[in-house]
Enzyme design. Structure first.
Site, PDB file in Angstrom:
ATOM      1  N   LYS A  32       0.856  -1.299  -0.159  1.00 19.72           N
ATOM      2  CA  LYS A  32       0.087  -0.041   0.118  1.00 19.72           C
ATOM      3  C   LYS A  32       0.802   1.159  -0.044  1.00 19.72           C
ATOM      4  O   LYS A  32       0.599   2.190  -0.788  1.00 19.72           O
ATOM      5  CB  LYS A  32      -1.106  -0.112   1.248  1.00 19.72           C
ATOM      6  CG  LYS A  32      -2.125   0.833   1.239  1.00 19.72           C
ATOM      7  CD  LYS A  32      -2.776   0.597   2.574  1.00 19.72           C
ATOM      8  CE  LYS A  32      -3.409  -0.440   2.690  1.00 19.72           C
ATOM      9  NZ  LYS A  32      -4.198  -0.679   3.814  1.00 19.72           N
ATOM     10  N   ARG A 103      -2.881   3.524   8.634  1.00 17.40           N
ATOM     11  CA  ARG A 103      -3.330   2.016   7.984  1.00 17.40           C
ATOM     12  C   ARG A 103      -2.429   1.108   7.987  1.00 17.40           C
ATOM     13  O   ARG A 103      -1.087   1.398   7.992  1.00 17.40           O
ATOM     14  CB  ARG A 103      -3.744   2.560   6.454  1.00 17.40           C
ATOM     15  CG  ARG A 103      -4.408   3.823   6.313  1.00 17.40           C
ATOM     16  CD  ARG A 103      -4.371   4.289   4.838  1.00 17.40           C
ATOM     17  NE  ARG A 103      -5.099   3.693   3.935  1.00 17.40           N
ATOM     18  CZ  ARG A 103      -5.264   3.579   2.621  1.00 17.40           C
ATOM     19  NH1 ARG A 103      -4.456   4.658   2.217  1.00 17.40           N
ATOM     20  NH2 ARG A 103      -5.974   2.754   1.965  1.00 17.40           N
ATOM     21  N   GLY A 112      -8.238  -6.967   4.959  1.00 15.77           N
ATOM     22  CA  GLY A 112      -9.168  -7.059   6.104  1.00 15.77           C
ATOM     23  C   GLY A 112      -8.430  -7.787   7.103  1.00 15.77           C
ATOM     24  O   GLY A 112      -9.085  -8.095   7.945  1.00 15.77           O
ATOM     25  N   MET A 114      -5.582  -7.106   8.837  1.00 19.63           N
ATOM     26  CA  MET A 114      -5.149  -6.184   9.769  1.00 19.63           C
ATOM     27  C   MET A 114      -5.967  -4.766   9.938  1.00 19.63           C
ATOM     28  O   MET A 114      -6.868  -4.658   9.266  1.00 19.63           O
ATOM     29  CB  MET A 114      -3.714  -5.919   9.203  1.00 19.63           C
ATOM     30  CG  MET A 114      -2.418  -7.167   9.442  1.00 19.63           C
ATOM     31  SD  MET A 114      -1.089  -6.828   8.893  1.00 19.63           S
ATOM     32  CE  MET A 114      -1.355  -6.341   7.168  1.00 19.63           C
ATOM     33  N   ARG A 376      -3.601  -1.589  -6.198  1.00 17.27           N
ATOM     34  CA  ARG A 376      -2.700  -2.446  -6.317  1.00 17.27           C
ATOM     35  C   ARG A 376      -3.111  -3.754  -7.235  1.00 17.27           C
ATOM     36  O   ARG A 376      -4.317  -3.680  -7.850  1.00 17.27           O
ATOM     37  CB  ARG A 376      -2.980  -3.359  -4.801  1.00 17.27           C
ATOM     38  CG  ARG A 376      -4.291  -3.788  -4.629  1.00 17.27           C
ATOM     39  CD  ARG A 376      -4.576  -4.446  -3.205  1.00 17.27           C
ATOM     40  NE  ARG A 376      -6.068  -4.473  -2.908  1.00 17.27           N
ATOM     41  CZ  ARG A 376      -6.479  -4.698  -1.772  1.00 17.27           C
ATOM     42  NH1 ARG A 376      -5.805  -4.343  -0.765  1.00 17.27           N
ATOM     43  NH2 ARG A 376      -7.861  -4.745  -1.667  1.00 17.27           N
ATOM     44  N   HIS A 490     -16.620  -8.408   1.589  1.00 13.52           N
ATOM     45  CA  HIS A 490     -15.431  -9.270   2.271  1.00 13.52           C
ATOM     46  C   HIS A 490     -15.610 -10.550   1.518  1.00 13.52           C
ATOM     47  O   HIS A 490     -14.518 -11.170   1.130  1.00 13.52           O
ATOM     48  CB  HIS A 490     -15.674  -9.222   3.746  1.00 13.52           C
ATOM     49  CG  HIS A 490     -14.455 -10.168   4.286  1.00 13.52           C
ATOM     50  ND1 HIS A 490     -14.842 -11.469   4.585  1.00 13.52           N
ATOM     51  CD2 HIS A 490     -13.267  -9.925   4.850  1.00 13.52           C
ATOM     52  CE1 HIS A 490     -13.827 -12.190   5.217  1.00 13.52           C
ATOM     53  NE2 HIS A 490     -12.663 -11.007   5.051  1.00 13.52           N
ATOM     54  N   SER A 798      14.700 -42.875 -12.437  1.00  9.85           N
ATOM     55  CA  SER A 798      13.741 -42.144 -12.117  1.00  9.85           C
ATOM     56  C   SER A 798      13.664 -42.011 -10.596  1.00  9.85           C
ATOM     57  O   SER A 798      13.686 -42.938  -9.926  1.00  9.85           O
ATOM     58  CB  SER A 798      12.412 -42.972 -12.571  1.00  9.85           C
ATOM     59  OG  SER A 798      11.093 -42.122 -12.016  1.00  9.85           O
ATOM     60  N   CYS A 865       9.257 -39.309 -10.400  1.00  9.11           N
ATOM     61  CA  CYS A 865       8.042 -39.589 -10.173  1.00  9.11           C
ATOM     62  C   CYS A 865       7.355 -39.569  -8.846  1.00  9.11           C
ATOM     63  O   CYS A 865       6.423 -40.055  -8.688  1.00  9.11           O
ATOM     64  CB  CYS A 865       7.839 -40.950 -10.948  1.00  9.11           C
ATOM     65  SG  CYS A 865       8.822 -42.287  -9.789  1.00  9.11           S
ATOM     66  N   TYR A 885      12.317 -35.244 -17.779  1.00  8.70           N
ATOM     67  CA  TYR A 885      10.924 -34.912 -17.552  1.00  8.70           C
ATOM     68  C   TYR A 885      10.543 -35.172 -16.138  1.00  8.70           C
ATOM     69  O   TYR A 885      11.284 -35.475 -15.267  1.00  8.70           O
ATOM     70  CB  TYR A 885      10.143 -36.216 -18.210  1.00  8.70           C
ATOM     71  CG  TYR A 885      10.323 -37.623 -17.648  1.00  8.70           C
ATOM     72  CD1 TYR A 885       9.410 -37.865 -16.651  1.00  8.70           C
ATOM     73  CD2 TYR A 885      11.283 -38.371 -18.359  1.00  8.70           C
ATOM     74  CE1 TYR A 885       9.733 -39.101 -15.908  1.00  8.70           C
ATOM     75  CE2 TYR A 885      11.280 -39.522 -17.855  1.00  8.70           C
ATOM     76  CZ  TYR A 885      10.562 -40.055 -16.680  1.00  8.70           C
ATOM     77  OH  TYR A 885      10.804 -41.209 -16.088  1.00  8.70           O
TER      78      TYR A 885
HETATM   79  P1  ADP Z   1      -7.533  -2.354   4.058  1.00 11.03           P
HETATM   80  O1  ADP Z   1      -6.103  -2.748   3.919  1.00 11.03           O
HETATM   81  O2  ADP Z   1      -8.252  -3.243   5.127  1.00 11.03           O
HETATM   82  O3  ADP Z   1      -8.355  -2.022   2.686  1.00 11.03           O
HETATM   83  P2  ADP Z   1      -7.246   0.517   4.372  1.00 11.03           P
HETATM   84  O4  ADP Z   1      -5.890   1.088   5.044  1.00 11.03           O
HETATM   85  O5  ADP Z   1      -6.959   0.568   2.958  1.00 11.03           O
HETATM   86  O6  ADP Z   1      -7.417  -1.056   4.917  1.00 11.03           O
HETATM   87  O7  ADP Z   1      -8.029   1.458   4.837  1.00 11.03           O
HETATM   88  C1  ADP Z   1      -9.657   1.107   5.255  1.00 11.03           C
HETATM   89  C2  ADP Z   1     -10.684   1.938   4.517  1.00 11.03           C
HETATM   90  O8  ADP Z   1     -10.327   3.142   5.056  1.00 11.03           O
HETATM   91  C3  ADP Z   1     -10.491   2.022   2.997  1.00 11.03           C
HETATM   92  O9  ADP Z   1     -11.921   1.923   2.485  1.00 11.03           O
HETATM   93  C4  ADP Z   1      -9.665   3.254   2.597  1.00 11.03           C
HETATM   94  O10 ADP Z   1      -9.941   3.827   1.477  1.00 11.03           O
HETATM   95  C5  ADP Z   1     -10.370   4.082   3.862  1.00 11.03           C
HETATM   96  N1  ADP Z   1      -9.271   5.134   4.063  1.00 11.03           N
HETATM   97  C6  ADP Z   1      -8.186   4.803   4.481  1.00 11.03           C
HETATM   98  N2  ADP Z   1      -7.462   6.166   4.648  1.00 11.03           N
HETATM   99  C7  ADP Z   1      -8.239   6.954   4.426  1.00 11.03           C
HETATM  100  C8  ADP Z   1      -8.210   8.475   4.236  1.00 11.03           C
HETATM  101  N3  ADP Z   1      -6.769   8.992   4.587  1.00 11.03           N
HETATM  102  N4  ADP Z   1      -9.031   9.220   3.824  1.00 11.03           N
HETATM  103  C9  ADP Z   1     -10.376   8.487   3.476  1.00 11.03           C
HETATM  104  N5  ADP Z   1     -10.470   7.073   3.548  1.00 11.03           N
HETATM  105  C10 ADP Z   1      -9.546   6.376   3.915  1.00 11.03           C
HETATM  106 MG    MG Z   2      -7.605  -1.004   1.299  1.00 11.60          MG
END
Ligand code: ADP
Ligand code: MG
Ligand code: MG
Length: 909
Positions: A32, A103, A112, A114, A376, A490, A798, A865, A885
């Site tokens: 990220k 984040r 989801g 972490m 990503r 999810h 083999s 094998c 092979y």
């Molecule tokens: P995950 O890895 O579980 O997707 P994120 O870190 O991407 O967690 O964040 C969870 C949610 O919060 C996502 O929908 C993301 O877009 C939103 N979010 C994260 N940072 C910001 C921010 N600075 N402003 C607005 N929304 C945010």
């Molecule tokens: Mg995210």
């Protein structure tokens, strides 16, 4: 790209079109963080922020909180100042406050798994300032409510105590909704929000014994530590194990200025994909919600709307919503905010071109301005993976080799499983329809809780919605069905990642966890009832549905053809029957690397003759019984040779210890005694005579053929005669006769002598000949050590890496279950060596055996094998060893073909 001077080592900043990091730094900044930096640098609008490196997480795990906070304090303070300068607001300021998000983000995406905290920096004073500054009181209090809820859950541990409990904050909200007779969070008044906040704080105080922290900096440090801790949370650990990611990677922490999707009707948030993650189709798609923040879209609380008009129409059709209602209640972003949509469409194009792969993006619209919050390489199903690679190739974005390297060999497995039989599908009873969230076919018994997913052999995990806690159960279930949530919920995202069939958002289902029932149109289904899911159409079907075999067609066929263009090492199959041989040939096997002759002996009519042979006390008696077996064995070989149409077939002589063939139950022993006209006692004696302390190290392999040469004679006869019979039919066969479990040269020479003299005898009898080879398995370490002397006589080697692993480690394959789980847990072993070839140890013997063999016979044919022949990393090893092979089970043939091509490509890079 412009680079900021004096790059600090633990904290990397991004914002205002400059960044310390870039997309190549995923190991250090997490996926990220690296992509936020990259997007920022290429001019995509990203809220400014900074990334604390994954190394700091590792430092934290080793040295603890105090040391780490001391080390990053100055850098973090400076980086926050940088955000303040760009945003023109101040963290903790009462009049002009800056709010931030904290984040998580590891080097690979773990959706989801972490934690993340939004709207950080609010307290009773700041919230008032925010209300005045934005002239939006409701928004300010809504953000504060969300913040306490998230911070409480993530940092202060305010979570449900057991699976029957509901979230403590949700409980308070539900209570108020009931009292106020409203359904949605958006219906809360400002006073409601203030009341909620009061009650939330009260609940925190009661449960934790502490006041909710009011100092923004204290909040920030707490959130950073909580993100680090989430790396070692139960969900993250399970996800790591499932995917084989090591614990020492750690997570980065991304701190970023907030942008607000909850500022009113001109704001919103969403998730989008540059291509369809389920099918791979090249259509931009995604979901959004107006006046919402962060996780609202994926949480499945409100019904998300489609981004494109096309997607919206498709969705409405499945949800049985007519066009008038769709436009009024669920318009697409394209229709509702055309300018924003055009921008978003432009960014998705730029990002896919930049990364040259399908992107999964998060965005937020704040008061008419679009911000991108994440991009990503999107998770996708096996089918989408193949289609996207082929499409990118055809579009000219990537080259052939790159297209092949884009395919994860193990993920092809999804395409090799049965699909619903089209004929059976015509007769089914469709009880409801949901969204086709992840394609495939699944049949199973209903369970309602993730921790009960293994209650039956085949289960369909049926839930209102899933959460990251359900991961393990989702993995165990055959299919996933949810009543709520969209295509980016999810359940949908995780299921696609796992390649598991999933239907989401089936609104017609009424699920009652307490009574364990699912009701559709008044009909009740219970736990244990069979249902079937068609993940490609969204159809939910009553009962079981028959399945049919998959095919290598379309893009899958194209990828495999491409693989063969680059692969130099061939792929054969392990097949014991004409049916297996045919399946494998359809999957592109170029021969059989192992036919286990003993499997044929277990069939009803044969086991009797086999037992007679074993019970006979004299050579004559044994020969009589073998004579009965000969025609059966011969016709088996004819069937296999015919199925392979002239491709090479390796047949292994009898291998397992004889006690595996005799009956161990009294009733069957009695039956056998009667049939053979001997006493029960005689049978019992024979059975106990065959008992061994270590049967895997006992009387088996060529030790059988050398003590009972008549067995080798009969098997040779069956093979050679079958080949001659086929020759008469015009099919040329070159059988490869393989002697198992050779440890000394003489063991092999004795067997070779019998085989060659038997063959010569048959050639004389039939006045005809065929070509054949006599080779050996290398599966005893001593054979690898003396491979040069054996190769002087053997036509081929083999590597039987199952036994070789067993004997090199000294682990019994049948007993490893007693300690392997603990070894894996403690990290004594990182993988099961019977699954992934131990290149370091066992691999040495394979290498040495091959080199020594080829030193005396340069064109010695060498293959493998064991089960490892279908495992991608082991296939790559076999390639580097120079094998001709690999041989694997029929359903793994395409995987091995691809792995072989990838090994060859990597070898030339
Ligand atoms: P995950 O890895 O579980 O997707 P994120 O870190 O991407 O967690 O964040 C969870 C949610 O919060 C996502 O929908 C993301 O877009 C939103 N979010 C994260 N940072 C910001 C921010 N600075 N402003 C607005 N929304 C945010
Ligand atoms: Mg995210
Ligand atoms: Mg063996």
């Amino acid at each position: 790209m412009e680079v900021l001077e004096e790059i600090p080592s633990r904290v990397y900043r991004f914002g205002d079109k400059v960044a310390d990091g870039n997309s190549k730094m995923k190991n250090l900044l997490g996926g990220k963080g690296a992509n936020l930096a990259e997007m920022c640098a290429i001019g995509i609008p990203v809220p400014p922020g900074f990334t604390i490196t994954t190394e700091v997480c590792t430092e934290y795990n080793e040295l603890g909180k105090e040391t780490v906070l001391k080390r990053i304090k100055k850098d973090v303070e400076k980086a926050v100042e940088n955000i303040e300068n760009i945003m023109g607001s101040t963290f903790g300021d009462i009049e002009n406050p800056l709010l931030i998000s904290v984040r998580s983000g590891a080097r690979v995406s773990m959706p989801g798994m972490m934690d993340t905290v939004l709207n950080l920096g609010l307290n009773d004073e700041v919230v008032k300032g925010l209300a005045i500054k934005t002239n939006n009181e409701r928004f300010a209090w809504d953000s504060y409510r969300r913040f306490i809820q998230m911070y409480g859950g993530v940092v202060l541990g305010m979570k449900p105590k057991s699976k029957d409990d509901i979230d403590p904050f949700e409980e308070i909200m539900e209570h108020l909704k009931e009292k106020r007779k409203i359904q949605l969070d958006t219906q809360f008044t400002i006073q409601d929000l203030k009341d909620l906040i009061y009650d939330f704080k009260d609940a925190v105080k009661k449960r934790t014994g502490h006041d909710f922290p009011t100092d923004p900096w204290q909040q920030l440090w707490g959130a950073i530590i909580a993100v680090f801790n989430s790396w070692n949370g139960g969900r993250a650990i399970y996800y790591r194990k499932m995917n084989g990611y090591p614990a020492n990677w750690g997570t980065a922490v991304n701190v970023q200025a907030m942008v607000y999707g909850n500022m009113g009707e001109n704001s919103g948030t969403g998730v989008c994909f540059t291509r369809d993650a389920g099918t791979g189709e090249n259509v931009f798609n995604g979901e959004y919600l107006i006046n919402a923040q962060g996780e609202d879209v994926v949480a499945g609380v409100r019904t998300p709307q489609q981004i494109t008009k096309l997607g919206s129409k498709r969705w409405a059709k499945l949800a049985k919503i007519d066009e008038i209602e769709r436009i009024e209640k669920y318009p697409s972003l394209e229709e509702l905010m055309p300018i924003i949509y055009t921008q978003l469409h432009e960014y998705q194009g730029i990002l896919e071109k930049h990364y040259l792969d399908m992107q999964d993006m998060e965005f937020t619209i704040q008061d008419g301005k679009l911000w991108i919050l994440q991009t990503r390489n999107g998770k996708r199903t096996g089918a989408a993976m193949v289609k996207i690679a082929i499409d990118l190739l055809k579009e000219g974005s990537i080259e052939e080799k790159e297209a092949l390297l884009r395919i994860e060999p193990n993920k092809l497995d999804e395409l090799l499983h049965p699909v619903f039989d089209p004929v059976a599908l015509k007769r089914v009873n469709i009880i409801a329809q949901g969204l086709p969230a992840s394609p495939g076919a699944a049949t199973g018994q209903i369970v309602f809780f993730a921790d009960e997913a293994s209650k039956f052999r085949n289960t369909i995990l049926t839930r209102i919605e899933t959460s990251p806690e359900d991961l393990e159960g989702m993995n165990l279930a055959k299919g996933i069905l949810t009543a709520r949530g969209g295509m980016t919920s999810h359940a949908a995202v995780v299921a696609r990642g796992m390649g598991k069939c999933c239907i989401s958002g089936a609104g017609a289902l009424i699920i009652d966890y307490k009574n364990r029932t699912m009701t559709v149109d008044g009909k009740e289904y219970h736990e244990g009832d069979w249902i079937s899911l068609n993940g490609s159409t969204g159809n939910i079907i009553e009962g079981k549905v028959a399945t049919s075999e998959p095919e290598l067609s379309g893009e899958f066929g194209e990828i495999m053809k491409l693989a063969d263009k680059y692969a130099t090492m061939k792929v054969r199959t392990n097949a014991d029957s004409p049916k297996d041989a045919k399946v494998a040939r359809n999957f592109g096997a170029k021969g059989i690397g192992l036919t286990r002759t003993e499997h044929m002996f277990f069939e009803v009519d044969r086991i009797k003759a086999m037992r007679e042979m074993i019970l006979a006390d004299t050579v004559k008696g044994r020969r009589n019984a073998l004579e009965d077996l000969l025609p059966m064995q011969r016709s088996d070989f004819e069937g296999i040779f015919e199925a392979m149409q002239g491709l090479p077939v390796t047949i292994r002589l009898l291998d397992p210890p004889l006690h595996e063939f005799v009956p161990h139950q009294l009733a069957t022993q009695k039956e056998l005694a009667e049939e053979m006209h001997i006493s029960l006692q005689a049978v019992k004696n024979k059975v106990s005579e065959l008992q061994e302390f270590n049967p895997m190290l006992g009387h088996r392999g060529c030790r059988l053929g050398n003590t009972y040469p008549e067995i080798t004679e009969m098997q040779t006869r069956a093979i050679i005669e079958a080949a001659l019979n086929l020759k008469e039919k015009g099919i040329e066969v070159k059988p490869e006769i393989m002697v198992p479990l050779v440890g000394t040269l003489n063991e092999f020479l004795e067997q070779e002598k019998i085989i060659r003299s038997t063959a010569n005898k048959i050639f004389e009898e039939r006045e005809d000949t065929i070509d054949y080879l006599v080779g050996t398995m290398i599966e005893i370490p001593r054979a690898a050590l003396l491979a040069d002397s054996i190769a002087k006589h053997a036509d081929f080697f083999s590597f039987g890496t199952n036994d070789l692993t067993q004997l090199t480690f000294g682990y019994s394959r049948d007993d490893i279950g007693k300690f392997l789980p603990i070894y894996l847990e403690k990290g004594i072993l990182t993988v099961d060596p019977f699954e992934v070839l131990d290149q370091e140890g066992v691999g040495q013997l394979v290498k040495m055996g091959t080199e020594k063999g080829r030193a005396v016979k340069p064109d010695l044919k060498v293959g493998i094998c064991g089960e490892h022949g279908g495992e991608p990393s082991s296939v790559e090893f076999c390639y580097t060893t120079g094998m001709n092979y690999v041989s694997c089970s029929p359903f793994r043939v395409p995987i091995a073909r691809l792995a072989s091509a990838q090994a060859a490509i990597k070898g030339t890079l």
